[in-house]
Design an enzyme around this catalytic site. Structure first.
Site, PDB file in Angstrom:
ATOM      1  N   GLU A 420       0.828  -1.217   0.000  1.00 36.86           N
ATOM      2  CA  GLU A 420       0.000   0.000   0.000  1.00 36.86           C
ATOM      3  C   GLU A 420       0.856   1.258   0.000  1.00 36.86           C
ATOM      4  O   GLU A 420       0.574   2.226  -0.719  1.00 36.86           O
ATOM      5  CB  GLU A 420      -0.939   0.003   1.205  1.00 36.86           C
ATOM      6  N   HIS A 511      -5.114  -6.801 -11.193  1.00 36.85           N
ATOM      7  CA  HIS A 511      -4.606  -7.801 -10.250  1.00 36.85           C
ATOM      8  C   HIS A 511      -4.441  -9.159 -10.924  1.00 36.85           C
ATOM      9  O   HIS A 511      -3.509  -9.905 -10.627  1.00 36.85           O
ATOM     10  CB  HIS A 511      -5.548  -7.931  -9.050  1.00 36.85           C
TER      11      HIS A 511
END
Length: 923
Positions: A420, A511
């Site tokens: 992140e 993803h």
């Protein structure tokens, strides 16, 4: 032989699902020193051509003197070589100049067109040496030549905002949704396209959504939309425009770092203890307040690290930022309570410090923005009382969900925290767009550094199989292998494993396709010294990548960074071999083995379905003016597509054809400058376009044509009432009467018969019907009612066809056929058949039915086999067979004669209009 593409199509880079970097053509002159490098089999590309531009994507191997301050010297260098770069320096604005630890400088420029930023258009110049010895070593990026798009919006701002909000297809999400205006942005490709960029956030009643929406500001239509927060991820990345805006704002403000929090009166750096997720009490850096209480605020680094505990507050409280009443996680003493650990605050706080130290000590970077800006973490948000099984970077802070009997807080996993926070680094450097291959590379880089940070901090050897696991620490039960969300050693390749999908699924596979690229990076880390690999990947990210780069651009960036680091020839070859092993090399798309034939390449992602009849297709595509225009061509691929729509500054799209004429919608300002929508029609083989009906208050849609008949829908956006309008023989359209409260959709028109589906509510029960209406008699000839849902109606083979989904959970859809006089209805493909689709879209010739089968994500996750596919069966019924064995997503089918079908195919990482003459059968 393949057909010639439509002239001047909109070719946005592959980050938006479209272009591929090409080999250099002879029209670009290379510096003389580069020819020898190419002949010596150097793995580093000397010169790579740009796509949709005459400006090269990459130029390496330079050693040209550049005098003055870095930005001025870089700009002067570009201006001094117009034959090489084809760049107008007046369109460039310095975004940032970064100085590496070895003194190397990278100047990043943003391209503007008429004062409006161009999405993803950044060009970088690399300088080494100082003073009289300063020289340019390489340059590259994306700069788009030939932009002529207008820079003043023709559509009112309120309407643009409304269209952006309308991109949320779930009505629950639209209720209370917000649209933050980010300003004008030109989308690249051809002449460019002026848009208004909005960040749209879903409302309180629907699924949580944050979406970047670009609305065409000249014709009022969505040009591009992709989600920035997607499920089943460890943090989707930011948008390029947001990154550019943030970086530009920082530069304009003078890039001053935040003052240390310890300088604020009454705050004192301190230490305490807090329980982690496993109940172990660990030391934490805190801030002591004047009343003696402590907060999770770490003042020991240049960047203040602050951790907030939402303590179960709903995510709706955090739309737009942290609530004013929320304070950092706190304790009345230096010993924090148990909830600090179970909510994940302790781990989020500690992991933020570890990630910060990795970037500072290993890579020389001060914080996410490189300037020591504050780092903020939030834990324990909920969604309607339930834990959020995800973690995100939202452009300002990290948010960690999770918690419960099966999972810890996502903040527990150091690789997730590193992932992140790396998204924050990416936002402040390359700004990779979160879509398609670019988004997959964004996720791959975040995975790489997340894992690299974890194995470095924990002392895990690269030879340990667990080193490649991502997110394995969040599970309370099960093995690390079963818990990991991804693994960087899954050996996936472009040719064998790339999932070709449109932006509607995982932002184009951000993803789903990430481990193809991250796997190559992880192999490099296993081959080189890990510290060398980390510095190599970091340099590629910060000094070479730009917002719209694809996998091959990423390969070139890493190799160019390796040359700048003076890696040996053997090391560079090992880097190239790692990319080769994962199929990341120029031209990989040609090895996917598609069995369809392309009629038009690089179709814009949001192009409506093609219309097909009588051996002709009609479809919108972008023109030299930047606005979509309507073209027609042969379904066999012979001849050159011909433009149908006039050049009047409007968007021409949403077409229908009967094989002889076309009808469509033109959207935009009319000759008097008033915005509206008009139905136009024109013969396919010549003659002027003729206006049939125009409206400035109703939304027109679903145009259909058959002989001299044209039908369409008109919806009043204030009342929600939808009318069916029909024109016969060129006469003014008249409204067909419908019962009060009935909502029509799915028009189909054939030989004087008009069909549609309609829905209405009785005693809170929703009912639906498939209806046939005779335009000659003015009466309904057939009506087939259902307590389920009816959709995708179609007149073909003398029958009415429709898709019917019974009421109830997990119901599959039937394909049904009814006589046009209402005398009989039969199942062509029953709902209880093992071949019945979950949902379907129909198209048909006189002999065959083709349907697109779509469904939800399989239990084992998305695969190419699970993406939408086309199936065909006889119009009288039978066993469906595959139309094409192309492994990627197949969308918007349109049947022609016999078994011939056209569709939009996303298999190779872009969207093409393709055709097959007969079904492939078994795949």
């Amino acid at each position: 032989m393949e057909d010639t593409p439509v002239p001047h199509p909109l070719r946005t880079p592959k980050a938006l699902g479209l272009a591929v970097t090409a080999a250099l053509s002879l029209t670009l002159a290379a510096p003389p020193a580069l020819a020898a490098q190419a002949s010596d089999a150097d793995p580093v590309p000397a010169l790579v051509a740009g796509r949709d531009t005459t400006t090269p994507q990459l130029v390496t191997g330079l050693a040209e003197r550049a005098e003055g301050a870095p930005a001025a010297a870089a700009l002067a260098h570009l201006a001094a070589h117009p034959e090489r770069y084809r760049i107008d320096p007046g369109q460039l604005t310095e975004v940032a100049t970064e100085r590496a630890a070895d003194g190397r400088r990278t100047v990043r420029f943003q391209q503007y067109h008429g004062g409006v930023p161009v999405l993803g258009a950044q060009y970088l110049v690399h300088l080494v040496g100082d003073g009289a010895d300063q020289r340019v070593e390489s340059a590259g990026g994306k700069y788009f030549t030939g932009l002529t798009a207008p820079t003043t919006a023709a559509v009112p701002g309120a309407m643009l905002r409304g269209l952006a909000l309308g991109s949320l297809t779930d009505p629950r999400a639209r209720s209370g949704a917000t649209a933050e205006d980010r300003g004008p942005v030109v989308l690249p490709g051809g002449a460019g396209r002026l848009t208004r960029h909005f960040t749209v956030r879903g409302g309180a009643d629907g699924p949580t959504t944050t979406r970047e929406v670009y609305v065409d500001a000249t014709v009022g239509a969505i040009a591009l939309a992709h989600d920035t927060r997607t499920p089943s991820s460890a943090g989707p990345g930011p948008t390029a425009a947001a990154a550019m805006a943030a970086t530009a704002a920082t530069a304009a403000a003078g890039s001053a770092p935040a003052a240390p929090a310890a300088a604020v009166p009454g705050l004192e750096p301190a230490t305490g203890t807090a329980p982690d997720a496993y109940g172990r009490r660990v030391p934490v850096n805190t801030t002591r307040l004047p009343d003696g209480s402590h907060q999770l605020v770490d003042l020991t680094r240049r960047a203040t690290i602050t951790t907030y505990d939402a303590a179960g507050r709903d995510l709706l409280d955090f739309i737009g930022g942290l609530p004013a009443d929320l304070r950092p996680a706190a304790s009345p003493t230096a010993d924090f309570p148990a909830a600090t650990g179970t909510d994940g605050a302790t781990d989020a706080h500690l992991n933020a410090g570890i990630v910060y130290d990795f970037y500072r000590d290993r890579l020389g970077r001060e914080g996410l923005d490189g300037k020591g800006a504050p780092i903020v973490s939030l834990v324990a948000m909920t969604n309607d009382g339930a834990p959020i099984m995800n973690a995100t970077w939202d452009g300002t802070m990290m948010s960690y969900g999770g918690g419960g009997p099966q999972y810890h807080s996502f903040a527990v996993a150091l690789d997730i925290a590193g992932h992140e926070m790396t998204h924050g680094v990416i936002e402040h450097t390359a700004g990779l767009v979160n879509a398609g291959q670019t988004g997959a590379m964004n996720e791959a880089l975040a995975d790489y550094f997340g894992n690299a940070i974890e194995v470095t901090a924990h002392g895990v050897a690269m030879t340990d199989p667990k080193a490649a696991l991502f997110g394995e620490a969040v599970c309370r039960t099960g093995t690390p292998e079963s818990c990991a969300g991804r693994r960087l050693d899954d050996r996936r390749t472009t040719v064998d494993d790339y999932l070709g999908t449109d932006l509607g699924l995982d932002g184009g596979g951000v993803h789903l396709n990430s481990t193809i690229f991250s796997g190559a990076l992880w192999d490099i880390r296993r081959t080189l010294d890990p510290l060398t690999a980390d510095r190599l990947v970091y340099r590629a990210l910060t000094e070479y990548l730009t917002p719209l780069d694809d996998f091959v651009d990423g390969r070139d960036a890493v190799l160019a960074a390796g040359r700048a680091m003076n890696l040996t020839r053997a090391q560079l070859r090992s880097v190239a071999a790692a990319f080769d092993a994962h199929g990341i090399r120029a031209g990989w798309e040609s090895k996917l083995g598609v069995d369809s034939r392309a009629l038009v390449r690089d179709i814009p992602t949001l192009t409506p379905a093609p219309a097909v009849a009588g051996g002709r297709w009609v479809m919108s595509n972008s023109t030299g003016t930047g606005n979509p225009a309507l073209y027609t061509g042969s379904t066999t691929g012979t001849g050159t597509p011909v433009r149908l729509s006039p050049e009047d500054g409007r968007r021409h799209s949403w077409a229908a054809t009967d094989g002889t004429s076309a009808a469509w919608l033109a959207v935009g300002p009319d000759a008097e400058g008033r915005f509206g929508t008009e139905v136009l029609t024109r013969p396919l083989d010549g003659g002027p376009a003729r206006g049939l009906f125009a409206s400035r208050t109703e939304q027109l849609s679903e145009v259909r044509i058959s002989g001299g008949d044209i039908a369409f829908l008109a919806e009043d956006q204030e009342t929600g009432r939808t009318r069916i309008l029909v024109s016969r023989g060129g006469a003014a359209p008249v409204e067909l009467p419908l019962p009060e409260g009935h909502h029509p959709s799915g028009l189909t028109l054939r030989d004087g018969l008009l069909g549609w589906s309609e829905r209405w509510t009785v005693d809170k029960r929703q009912l639906s019907a498939a209806t046939v209406h005779s335009l000659t008699t003015g009466r309904a000839t057939a009506r087939y009612e259902s307590s389920g849902t009816i959709g995708s109606t179609l007149l073909a083979g003398g029958r009415l066809l429709w898709v019917e989904t019974p009421a109830g959970p997990a119901a599959r859809s039937a394909i049904r056929s009814g006589a046009t006089d209402g005398s009989a209805a039969v199942d062509v493909l029953p709902a209880d058949s093992p071949d019945a689709p979950a949902t379907a879209t129909l198209t048909a010739s006189e002999r065959t039915i083709t349907f697109q089968a779509s469904g939800s994500e399989p239990a084992g996750g998305w695969t190419n086999a699970a993406l939408p596919k086309l199936w065909q069966l006889p119009i009288t019924g039978g066993t469906p067979v595959r139309v094409s064995c192309n492994r990627g997503g197949q969308y918007e089918p349109a049947a022609d004669r016999d078994s011939r079908v056209l569709w939009l195919d996303a298999t190779i990482g872009r969207t093409d209009l393709v055709v097959r003459e007969r079904p492939a059968g078994s795949c």
